[in-house]
Design a protein around this motif. Structure first.
Motif, mmCIF file in Angstrom:
data_model
loop_
_atom_site.group_PDB
_atom_site.id
_atom_site.type_symbol
_atom_site.label_atom_id
_atom_site.label_comp_id
_atom_site.label_asym_id
_atom_site.label_seq_id
_atom_site.Cartn_x
_atom_site.Cartn_y
_atom_site.Cartn_z
ATOM 1 N N GLN A 29 0.623 -1.152 -0.134
ATOM 2 C CA GLN A 29 0.169 0.010 0.008
ATOM 3 C C GLN A 29 0.837 1.390 0.087
ATOM 4 O O GLN A 29 0.307 2.125 -0.351
ATOM 5 C CB GLN A 29 -0.987 -0.059 1.127
ATOM 6 C CG GLN A 29 -0.450 -0.386 2.509
ATOM 7 C CD GLN A 29 0.155 1.107 3.216
ATOM 8 O OE1 GLN A 29 -0.160 1.824 2.959
ATOM 9 N NE2 GLN A 29 1.469 0.843 3.875
ATOM 10 N N PRO A 37 -4.476 -6.253 -4.418
ATOM 11 C CA PRO A 37 -5.444 -6.497 -3.127
ATOM 12 C C PRO A 37 -5.398 -7.902 -2.963
ATOM 13 O O PRO A 37 -5.411 -7.901 -1.445
ATOM 14 C CB PRO A 37 -6.834 -6.383 -4.102
ATOM 15 C CG PRO A 37 -6.229 -5.312 -4.861
ATOM 16 C CD PRO A 37 -5.067 -5.882 -5.821
ATOM 17 N N LEU A 50 -2.594 -8.039 -0.068
ATOM 18 C CA LEU A 50 -2.852 -7.251 0.893
ATOM 19 C C LEU A 50 -3.904 -8.054 1.847
ATOM 20 O O LEU A 50 -3.962 -8.066 2.917
ATOM 21 C CB LEU A 50 -3.712 -6.106 0.722
ATOM 22 C CG LEU A 50 -2.796 -4.676 0.403
ATOM 23 C CD1 LEU A 50 -3.511 -3.528 -0.185
ATOM 24 C CD2 LEU A 50 -1.985 -4.343 1.517
ATOM 25 N N GLY A 72 -1.661 1.465 7.535
ATOM 26 C CA GLY A 72 -1.605 2.159 5.916
ATOM 27 C C GLY A 72 -1.203 3.558 6.041
ATOM 28 O O GLY A 72 -1.389 4.289 7.099
ATOM 29 N N TYR A 108 -1.667 4.000 -1.404
ATOM 30 C CA TYR A 108 -3.301 3.704 -1.273
ATOM 31 C C TYR A 108 -3.889 4.369 -0.264
ATOM 32 O O TYR A 108 -3.296 4.818 0.671
ATOM 33 C CB TYR A 108 -3.294 2.212 -0.918
ATOM 34 C CG TYR A 108 -3.000 1.086 -1.845
ATOM 35 C CD1 TYR A 108 -2.062 1.140 -2.687
ATOM 36 C CD2 TYR A 108 -3.915 -0.181 -2.217
ATOM 37 C CE1 TYR A 108 -1.631 0.220 -3.726
ATOM 38 C CE2 TYR A 108 -3.548 -1.167 -2.772
ATOM 39 C CZ TYR A 108 -2.645 -0.808 -3.721
ATOM 40 O OH TYR A 108 -2.102 -1.882 -4.622
ATOM 41 N N ASP A 109 -4.940 4.801 -0.404
ATOM 42 C CA ASP A 109 -5.915 5.689 0.674
ATOM 43 C C ASP A 109 -6.336 4.869 1.644
ATOM 44 O O ASP A 109 -6.463 3.676 1.682
ATOM 45 C CB ASP A 109 -7.219 5.894 -0.046
ATOM 46 C CG ASP A 109 -7.884 6.911 0.877
ATOM 47 O OD1 ASP A 109 -7.689 7.986 1.065
ATOM 48 O OD2 ASP A 109 -8.950 6.332 1.592
ATOM 49 N N PRO A 110 -5.611 5.417 3.049
ATOM 50 C CA PRO A 110 -5.581 4.734 4.022
ATOM 51 C C PRO A 110 -7.169 4.088 4.405
ATOM 52 O O PRO A 110 -7.516 3.017 5.076
ATOM 53 C CB PRO A 110 -5.054 5.504 5.121
ATOM 54 C CG PRO A 110 -5.164 6.647 4.693
ATOM 55 C CD PRO A 110 -5.099 6.767 3.234
ATOM 56 N N THR A 167 -8.241 1.284 2.010
ATOM 57 C CA THR A 167 -7.286 0.281 2.403
ATOM 58 C C THR A 167 -7.967 -0.455 3.586
ATOM 59 O O THR A 167 -8.183 -1.847 3.643
ATOM 60 C CB THR A 167 -6.095 0.658 2.297
ATOM 61 O OG1 THR A 167 -5.885 1.212 1.008
ATOM 62 C CG2 THR A 167 -5.263 -0.806 2.357
ATOM 63 N N PHE A 225 -11.698 -2.022 3.488
ATOM 64 C CA PHE A 225 -11.478 -3.197 2.555
ATOM 65 C C PHE A 225 -10.879 -4.314 3.631
ATOM 66 O O PHE A 225 -11.466 -5.523 3.354
ATOM 67 C CB PHE A 225 -10.405 -3.001 1.384
ATOM 68 C CG PHE A 225 -10.201 -4.179 0.480
ATOM 69 C CD1 PHE A 225 -11.124 -4.684 -0.306
ATOM 70 C CD2 PHE A 225 -8.830 -4.646 0.522
ATOM 71 C CE1 PHE A 225 -10.713 -6.122 -1.124
ATOM 72 C CE2 PHE A 225 -8.505 -5.742 -0.150
ATOM 73 C CZ PHE A 225 -9.464 -6.327 -0.986
ATOM 74 N N LEU A 226 -9.877 -4.180 4.085
ATOM 75 C CA LEU A 226 -9.216 -5.219 5.229
ATOM 76 C C LEU A 226 -10.175 -5.480 6.596
ATOM 77 O O LEU A 226 -10.038 -6.606 6.884
ATOM 78 C CB LEU A 226 -8.016 -4.878 5.518
ATOM 79 C CG LEU A 226 -6.715 -4.692 4.213
ATOM 80 C CD1 LEU A 226 -5.614 -4.220 4.688
ATOM 81 C CD2 LEU A 226 -6.866 -5.964 3.629
ATOM 82 N N SER A 231 -4.061 4.027 11.099
ATOM 83 C CA SER A 231 -3.403 4.880 10.097
ATOM 84 C C SER A 231 -2.201 5.493 10.662
ATOM 85 O O SER A 231 -1.938 6.099 11.532
ATOM 86 C CB SER A 231 -4.432 6.192 9.927
ATOM 87 O OG SER A 231 -4.544 6.940 10.961
#
Length: 306
Positions: free
Chosen positions: A11, A27, A30, A47, A66-68, A71, A74-75, A86
């Motif tokens: 990321q 992805p 990750l 991230g 990647y945008d925190p 991301t 998503f996780l 963050s």
């Protein structure tokens, strides 16, 4: 007990720490690393945050950031326990209500697993392009943290009346799942240490070597005591690069490697100087090797950290 977390690979891909295999990762990688972190006892995954990298810095920093919020959200759906950090969000680039909306939603969706790490930022062009005063970024961050305390609190209609930001009678739902979202302050400059001491729930030093970290921690705690702040603060540290076992390939002279008990003995020094959580990073040549290292650390090194 010292807990351990990690910055996610892929990321963010600064040449300071990215491994070659990450350039072609995505992805699925990750997801696999986040699930492995949860399986092997990692306290958090983290991230980074950059909006855009100027061409003059791209050779070193790369433009992969990647945008925190996206991301970590998503996780979050693929994990249940591991916390979502963050490290760090440059919150001064955005209005506090915009930041609060995004991170409150993340905390709500993840069941209260957010740790909001914040920092002042260092890329001048990002600030200038977004209309934020780069020279005053420290003062902007100070007030932004105050505004976020209100905006991430329990009130549907938070209120903050400050020099740069003022809001009231504006409702935001959903609220965070946590009653108090932890705010950890990143950075090792005198201003960052003071900010962590006076405003933070945690401190994320940025690359302090061991021979300077203990003095920084004592300064942090002294400033906090002098301000009459009795609440505990979570002190962090970024360890040297690690490799559990004998690498069999060139991992760099600054990488700690060897038997699990030897690594644990070395890492226990952080706890002895007052660190509560360590952020670890493993040398690896592939996703599979990284996950193997995470597993070895969680099962063979971590039990000896306390």
């Amino acid at each position: 007990m010292v807990v351990y977390g990690m910055q996610l690979p892929v990321q963010s891909q600064s040449v300071l720490y990215a491994e070659p295999w990450e350039a072609d990762a995505g992805p699925a990688d990750l997801l696999a690393v986040a699930r492995a972190a949860e399986e092997h006892g990692f306290d958090y995954i983290a991230g980074c945050d950059h909006v855009a990298i100027p061409r003059r810095l791209a050779a070193g920093m790369s433009t992969v950031w990647y945008d925190p919020v996206a991301t970590l959200s998503f996780l979050a759906a693929a994990t249940e326990r591991v916390r979502l950090l963050s490290h760090v969000a440059v919150v001064g680039l955005r209005h506090p209500l915009v930041t609060a909306k995004a991170y409150a939603t993340l905390d709500h969706l993840s069941g209260g697993r957010l740790v909001l790490g914040v920092g002042a930022g260092h890329v001048q062009e990002e600030f200038e392009t977004l209309g934020v005063d780069f020279a005053r970024r420290g003062a902007v961050l100070d007030e932004t943290m105050d505004a976020l305390r209100a905006a991430l609190g329990p009130e549907e209609y938070p209120e903050h009346l400050g020099e740069r930001f003022a809001f009231k009678d504006l409702g935001q739902l959903p609220r965070p799942a946590q009653e108090r979202v932890p705010l950890w302050v990143g950075g090792s400059s005198p201003a960052a240490v003071r900010r962590a001491a006076l405003k933070g729930d945690g401190w994320l030093p940025q690359g302090d070597p061991r021979d300077r970290l203990a003095a920084q921690i004592q300064k942090l705690l002294r400033l906090r005591a002098e301000a009459g702040i009795a609440a505990p603060i979570t002190v962090g540290a970024i360890t040297e690069a690690l490799y559990v076992g004998a690498p069999g390939w060139e991992v760099g002279r600054r990488t700690l490697h060897g038997a699990p008990e030897e690594l644990a003995a070395s890492l226990r020094a952080y706890g002895e100087m007052g660190v509560h959580q360590i952020q670890v990073r493993f040398r690896s040549r592939s996703r599979a090797e990284l996950i193997d290292q995470m597993a070895a650390f969680g099962t063979e090194v971590a039990p000896h950290l306390s």
